[in-house]
Design a protein around this motif. Sequence first.
Motif, mmCIF file in Angstrom:
data_model
loop_
_atom_site.group_PDB
_atom_site.id
_atom_site.type_symbol
_atom_site.label_atom_id
_atom_site.label_comp_id
_atom_site.label_asym_id
_atom_site.label_seq_id
_atom_site.Cartn_x
_atom_site.Cartn_y
_atom_site.Cartn_z
ATOM 1 N N ILE A 175 81.366 17.265 43.102
ATOM 2 C CA ILE A 175 80.834 17.445 44.454
ATOM 3 C C ILE A 175 81.954 17.880 45.397
ATOM 4 C CG2 ILE A 175 79.926 16.177 46.443
ATOM 5 C CD1 ILE A 175 78.048 14.729 44.558
ATOM 6 N N LYS A 176 83.126 17.286 45.202
ATOM 7 C CA LYS A 176 84.276 17.624 46.047
ATOM 8 C C LYS A 176 84.633 19.100 45.892
ATOM 9 C CE LYS A 176 88.733 16.246 46.031
ATOM 10 N NZ LYS A 176 89.716 15.339 45.398
ATOM 11 N N ASN A 177 84.585 19.589 44.653
ATOM 12 C CA ASN A 177 84.952 20.983 44.392
ATOM 13 C C ASN A 177 83.788 21.952 44.527
ATOM 14 O OD1 ASN A 177 87.483 20.012 43.786
ATOM 15 N ND2 ASN A 177 86.984 19.767 41.606
ATOM 16 N N ASN A 178 82.659 21.406 45.057
ATOM 17 C CA ASN A 178 81.498 22.258 45.233
ATOM 18 C C ASN A 178 80.972 22.872 43.933
ATOM 19 O OD1 ASN A 178 79.832 22.726 47.343
ATOM 20 N ND2 ASN A 178 81.416 23.760 48.551
ATOM 21 N N GLU A 179 81.205 22.185 42.830
ATOM 22 C CA GLU A 179 80.709 22.697 41.552
ATOM 23 C C GLU A 179 79.262 22.296 41.357
ATOM 24 O OE1 GLU A 179 83.118 21.796 38.032
ATOM 25 O OE2 GLU A 179 84.800 21.626 39.435
ATOM 26 N N GLU A 180 78.596 23.044 40.495
ATOM 27 C CA GLU A 180 77.190 22.758 40.270
ATOM 28 C C GLU A 180 77.018 21.476 39.444
ATOM 29 O OE1 GLU A 180 73.253 24.653 38.294
ATOM 30 O OE2 GLU A 180 75.082 25.854 38.235
ATOM 31 N N LEU A 181 76.035 20.651 39.849
ATOM 32 C CA LEU A 181 75.752 19.426 39.091
ATOM 33 C C LEU A 181 74.602 19.701 38.139
ATOM 34 C CD1 LEU A 181 75.693 16.897 42.042
ATOM 35 C CD2 LEU A 181 77.431 16.988 40.255
ATOM 36 N N LYS A 182 74.770 19.304 36.900
ATOM 37 C CA LYS A 182 73.655 19.510 35.972
ATOM 38 C C LYS A 182 72.799 18.242 35.925
ATOM 39 C CE LYS A 182 75.490 23.110 33.044
ATOM 40 N NZ LYS A 182 76.893 23.115 33.566
ATOM 41 N N VAL A 183 71.715 18.261 36.670
ATOM 42 C CA VAL A 183 70.803 17.114 36.623
ATOM 43 C C VAL A 183 69.412 17.606 36.226
ATOM 44 C CG1 VAL A 183 72.065 15.795 38.365
ATOM 45 C CG2 VAL A 183 70.207 17.273 39.071
ATOM 46 N N ASP A 184 68.669 16.724 35.577
ATOM 47 C CA ASP A 184 67.325 17.130 35.148
ATOM 48 C C ASP A 184 66.421 17.300 36.368
ATOM 49 O OD1 ASP A 184 65.662 14.244 35.219
ATOM 50 O OD2 ASP A 184 67.835 14.098 34.875
ATOM 51 N N GLU A 185 65.318 17.953 36.124
ATOM 52 C CA GLU A 185 64.419 18.348 37.201
ATOM 53 C C GLU A 185 63.914 17.152 38.008
ATOM 54 O OE1 GLU A 185 60.387 20.925 37.227
ATOM 55 O OE2 GLU A 185 61.839 21.434 35.654
ATOM 56 N N GLU A 186 63.607 16.103 37.268
ATOM 57 C CA GLU A 186 63.039 14.924 37.903
ATOM 58 C C GLU A 186 64.046 14.287 38.857
ATOM 59 O OE1 GLU A 186 60.950 12.285 35.074
ATOM 60 O OE2 GLU A 186 61.962 10.697 36.167
ATOM 61 N N THR A 187 65.264 14.132 38.371
ATOM 62 C CA THR A 187 66.308 13.552 39.210
ATOM 63 C C THR A 187 66.563 14.446 40.424
ATOM 64 O OG1 THR A 187 67.329 12.691 37.212
ATOM 65 C CG2 THR A 187 68.658 12.639 39.198
ATOM 66 N N GLN A 188 66.527 15.749 40.189
ATOM 67 C CA GLN A 188 66.741 16.696 41.272
ATOM 68 C C GLN A 188 65.682 16.529 42.355
ATOM 69 O OE1 GLN A 188 69.392 18.478 41.641
ATOM 70 N NE2 GLN A 188 68.619 19.265 43.591
ATOM 71 N N GLU A 189 64.443 16.332 41.916
ATOM 72 C CA GLU A 189 63.351 16.154 42.864
ATOM 73 C C GLU A 189 63.562 14.907 43.708
ATOM 74 O OE1 GLU A 189 59.080 15.908 41.572
ATOM 75 O OE2 GLU A 189 59.642 17.860 40.728
#
Length: 356
Positions: A175-189
């Motif tokens: 998050i600090k480096n503004n990198e993409e987080l790989k989270v599943d769709e449900e968690t993203q929602e």
Amino acid sequence: MANQRRARCGHLWTASLALCVLLVVKVHTRPANMSALKDKNQDSKEDNEILPPDHLNGVKMEMDGHLNKDFHQEVFLGKDMEEFEEDSEPRRNRKKLIDIFTKVDFNKDGSVSAKEMQRWIMQKTEEHFQEAVRENKNSFRAVDPDGDGHVTWDEYRVKFLASKGFNEKEVAEKIKNNEELKVDEETQEVLESLKDRWFQADNPPADQLLNEEEFLSFLHPEHSRGMLKYMVKEIVRDLDQDGDKRLTLSEFISLPMGTVENQQAQDIDDDWVRERKKEFEDVIDANRDGIVTMEELEEYMDPMNEYNALNEARQMIAVADENQNRNLELEEILKYSEYFTGSKLMDYARNVHEEF
Ligand SMILES: [Ca+2]
Ligand SMILES: [Ca+2]
Ligand SMILES: [Ca+2]
Ligand SMILES: [Ca+2]
């Protein structure tokens, strides 16, 4: 929570069978919203601590749009709720209930009027508020470990993902480096819905940080007018089908998908529908024009609304008022102990049995 409730149902009598059934339905037919998240985290109190609860004590509707079946017990018992939930000795429960009766009967004339009950309900609602404030202190400490009194969305997001099994350090770094987080769709929602709520809870002037008080309204929308409005908006959004931001009866009682499979399920659904129809027509739609507006729903859900408390008081009295004097006497409240406290008293259990 669901398991606890079902377990508790086991002790109840026939009169409560419908209630049991409804609670079971509740578990299976929850609309989307926050439910996926909650089911996953049920076993871990620590995780739940930093998440907004679906169920709010002393509020008539749950965050997921279901009616709060325990409402009248919650506003009658206040913070003593759990004492009655245990299978404690009937004699002790009887004594506790007598104590409560004496306190509700404010003018000590041996009977409880609607006004006295209303006053009591407001007092117990306040207790739930205080309880939430107390719990919030711990929750806030958990999301603000450095104790500077402010939490950013990113800090909260890290804690949240850590509670979902992500590596806290890794996530924080990304998050600090503004990198993409790989989270599943449900968690993203869930994250997106939490984020909306987070920024709603940030009082003006918005600084994108939540302090303890703002965090309280993030977890407990019933504590702030603005958040109550937000909660109502979310509920309407979930139930509204034609997008006019108001609810018709059919929108309010339409069942979540995939519920009706057999006759038994059909009967359960019928009860669910009947209950909601009654609440819609008798209570929520205050001007009785067949439409529930956001304003009506907000009034209905506001736990500090004294008019609602009086209504509730009248309903509670009506349930147990055997001599029809619009007041509750001690014998009446003892006889209907299960309704008021969720636990039966021995003496009356025997009487009920003889009636069958
Ligand atoms: Ca009295
Ligand atoms: Ca609509
Ligand atoms: Ca209306
Ligand atoms: Ca009476």
